[in-house]
Design an enzyme around this catalytic site. Sequence first.
Site, PDB file in Angstrom:
ATOM      1  N   CYS A 108      -8.262 -15.594  -5.366  1.00 18.98           N
ATOM      2  CA  CYS A 108      -7.577 -15.708  -4.074  1.00 18.98           C
ATOM      3  C   CYS A 108      -8.560 -15.774  -2.907  1.00 18.98           C
ATOM      4  O   CYS A 108      -8.178 -16.109  -1.789  1.00 18.98           O
ATOM      5  CB  CYS A 108      -6.618 -14.535  -3.881  1.00 18.98           C
ATOM      6  N   HIS A 154      -5.391 -12.923   3.710  1.00 18.37           N
ATOM      7  CA  HIS A 154      -4.776 -13.377   2.456  1.00 18.37           C
ATOM      8  C   HIS A 154      -3.435 -12.656   2.302  1.00 18.37           C
ATOM      9  O   HIS A 154      -3.329 -11.462   2.548  1.00 18.37           O
ATOM     10  CB  HIS A 154      -5.710 -13.032   1.289  1.00 18.37           C
ATOM     11  N   ASN A 198       2.622 -14.870  -2.873  1.00 19.30           N
ATOM     12  CA  ASN A 198       1.172 -15.011  -2.977  1.00 19.30           C
ATOM     13  C   ASN A 198       0.827 -16.346  -3.647  1.00 19.30           C
ATOM     14  O   ASN A 198       1.049 -16.513  -4.839  1.00 19.30           O
ATOM     15  CB  ASN A 198       0.623 -13.826  -3.792  1.00 19.30           C
TER      16      ASN A 198
HETATM   17  O1  UT7 Z   1      -3.962 -11.885  -4.638  1.00 18.74           O
HETATM   18  C1  UT7 Z   1      -4.673 -10.792  -5.130  1.00 18.74           C
HETATM   19  C2  UT7 Z   1      -4.039 -10.192  -6.294  1.00 18.74           C
HETATM   20  N1  UT7 Z   1      -2.891  -9.344  -6.184  1.00 18.74           N
HETATM   21  C3  UT7 Z   1      -2.664  -8.307  -5.344  1.00 18.74           C
HETATM   22  O2  UT7 Z   1      -3.253  -8.141  -4.322  1.00 18.74           O
HETATM   23  C4  UT7 Z   1      -1.618  -7.323  -5.749  1.00 18.74           C
HETATM   24  C5  UT7 Z   1      -1.930  -5.922  -5.262  1.00 18.74           C
HETATM   25  N2  UT7 Z   1      -0.965  -4.944  -5.746  1.00 18.74           N
HETATM   26  C6  UT7 Z   1       0.316  -4.894  -5.325  1.00 18.74           C
HETATM   27  O3  UT7 Z   1       0.714  -5.693  -4.508  1.00 18.74           O
HETATM   28  C7  UT7 Z   1       1.209  -3.787  -5.855  1.00 18.74           C
HETATM   29  O4  UT7 Z   1       0.436  -2.903  -6.645  1.00 18.74           O
HETATM   30  C8  UT7 Z   1       2.397  -4.325  -6.717  1.00 18.74           C
HETATM   31  C9  UT7 Z   1       3.415  -4.982  -5.804  1.00 18.74           C
HETATM   32  C10 UT7 Z   1       1.902  -5.317  -7.737  1.00 18.74           C
HETATM   33  C11 UT7 Z   1       3.106  -3.182  -7.428  1.00 18.74           C
HETATM   34  O5  UT7 Z   1       3.554  -2.214  -6.496  1.00 18.74           O
HETATM   35  P1  UT7 Z   1       3.268  -0.669  -6.764  1.00 18.74           P
HETATM   36  O6  UT7 Z   1       3.890   0.048  -5.645  1.00 18.74           O
HETATM   37  O7  UT7 Z   1       1.783  -0.515  -6.957  1.00 18.74           O
HETATM   38  O8  UT7 Z   1       4.070  -0.397  -8.101  1.00 18.74           O
HETATM   39  P2  UT7 Z   1       3.538   0.100  -9.502  1.00 18.74           P
HETATM   40  O9  UT7 Z   1       2.765  -0.972 -10.199  1.00 18.74           O
HETATM   41  O10 UT7 Z   1       2.881   1.443  -9.336  1.00 18.74           O
HETATM   42  O11 UT7 Z   1       4.899   0.311 -10.285  1.00 18.74           O
HETATM   43  C12 UT7 Z   1       5.884   1.274  -9.854  1.00 18.74           C
HETATM   44  C13 UT7 Z   1       7.116   1.114 -10.686  1.00 18.74           C
HETATM   45  C14 UT7 Z   1       6.863   1.063 -12.202  1.00 18.74           C
HETATM   46  O12 UT7 Z   1       7.914   1.739 -12.836  1.00 18.74           O
HETATM   47  P3  UT7 Z   1       7.745   3.266 -13.369  1.00 18.74           P
HETATM   48  O13 UT7 Z   1       6.596   3.203 -14.311  1.00 18.74           O
HETATM   49  O14 UT7 Z   1       7.426   4.056 -12.115  1.00 18.74           O
HETATM   50  O15 UT7 Z   1       9.065   3.567 -13.953  1.00 18.74           O
HETATM   51  C15 UT7 Z   1       6.959  -0.400 -12.522  1.00 18.74           C
HETATM   52  O16 UT7 Z   1       7.350  -0.628 -13.870  1.00 18.74           O
HETATM   53  O17 UT7 Z   1       7.772  -0.116 -10.371  1.00 18.74           O
HETATM   54  C16 UT7 Z   1       8.046  -0.833 -11.571  1.00 18.74           C
HETATM   55  N3  UT7 Z   1       8.039  -2.254 -11.282  1.00 18.74           N
HETATM   56  C17 UT7 Z   1       9.130  -2.911 -10.857  1.00 18.74           C
HETATM   57  N4  UT7 Z   1      10.394  -2.505 -10.631  1.00 18.74           N
HETATM   58  C18 UT7 Z   1      11.258  -3.430 -10.208  1.00 18.74           C
HETATM   59  C19 UT7 Z   1       6.995  -3.118 -11.327  1.00 18.74           C
HETATM   60  N5  UT7 Z   1       7.393  -4.344 -10.959  1.00 18.74           N
HETATM   61  C20 UT7 Z   1       8.717  -4.232 -10.653  1.00 18.74           C
HETATM   62  C21 UT7 Z   1       9.673  -5.156 -10.216  1.00 18.74           C
HETATM   63  N6  UT7 Z   1      10.934  -4.696 -10.004  1.00 18.74           N
HETATM   64  N7  UT7 Z   1       9.394  -6.435  -9.973  1.00 18.74           N
END
Ligand code: UT7
Length: 323
Positions: free
Chosen positions: A112, A248, A278
Amino acid sequence: MIAPVEIAGVAKVVPERIVTNFEMEKLVDTSDEWITKRTGIHTRHIVTEETAVGMAVEAAQKAIAHAGIDKNDVGLIIGSTITSEYVTPSMADYVKKMLQIDAVAMDISAGCSGFIFSLTTASSLMDTLHIDTAVVIASETLSKYTDWTDRSTCVLFGDGAGAVVLKKSSKPCLHYPILAGTADTEDVLYGYRERRNTPFCKTESIEKEYLHMKGSEVFTYAVGAVEDILRQLLEKCGDQPYNKIIPHQANEKIIDYVIRKMEMKYEQCFINIGEYANTSSATIPIAMFDAYEKGWLKKGDRVALVGFGAGLSCGGVVIDWTI
Ligand code: UT7
């Protein structure tokens, strides 16, 4: 050395098909509320028949038209992509072929961060090779490399392209490029290229692969890297600080965090992740186009561009906007 250059034209191309969060609810176990609250994304544009190289060609054509230059003046084309349909030639070579321009052409793969890496490479090569006009294009189809059954990644990405024309100018308008990298020891963001077995292979072939991401680790890297780059750029600017930033667009929460840490006003930062999600290296030129078209980016503005992504990599640059 980087050449004294200005941005003379800017363009974007996005696929027609818009996919809403409500449609995503039908594909995976997610909700509009979760996606909106955690990322700021409402919709994304997804290719149906469009391709990364096809969007790159169109974006380049539009940027050249916007700059009002003759395509034959273009001496350098840099493509930024991790999702080109071609192994070879490069996406930039394909643009060269479709536009029938005799120019130096190559792609850069820096996740990215690719657009910032490409912009810096283009302006450096313009100096080294004495080239007066260049086109930098970022075009990505992340949807083709996303596992559409994995809710933790498929809701985050979109497709699209953006391009700029760089022209040598009497006054330098692109300043203080910073490119940096950190070893990705935890494999937080990667995707294999598909490949077939040969009669000599000892390892398994990979014919179906997707992007893998440990989101929270990338988030932690991103907030630190973006703040660090913005502070370095501010210091380099001295008594002529940038007044706006185009970051970004990976997650609105990353952007919010950085705005607070930098003690900037929300209005000083351009955000359009809500519409496009993204689009990897294409987010910044797409945002530049929207910011310009909406009148947010005005002649005389000093804007900091900042990106981060796989590698891990990050980069930033300051631009004096002249159009
Ligand atoms: O371009 C460069 C590359 N990418 C990035 O910059 C991404 C950077 N990271 C992020 O944007 C965030 O970390 C995410 C949006 C990807 C994830 O958000 P988060 O607040 O860090 O969530 P998490 O990964 O800690 O997951 C929390 C919960 C999990 O469930 P449990 O284990 O707490 O029960 C996930 O399974 O949210 C769950 N989860 C979802 N729930 C509903 C993960 N994806 C989803 C979803 N819908 N789409």
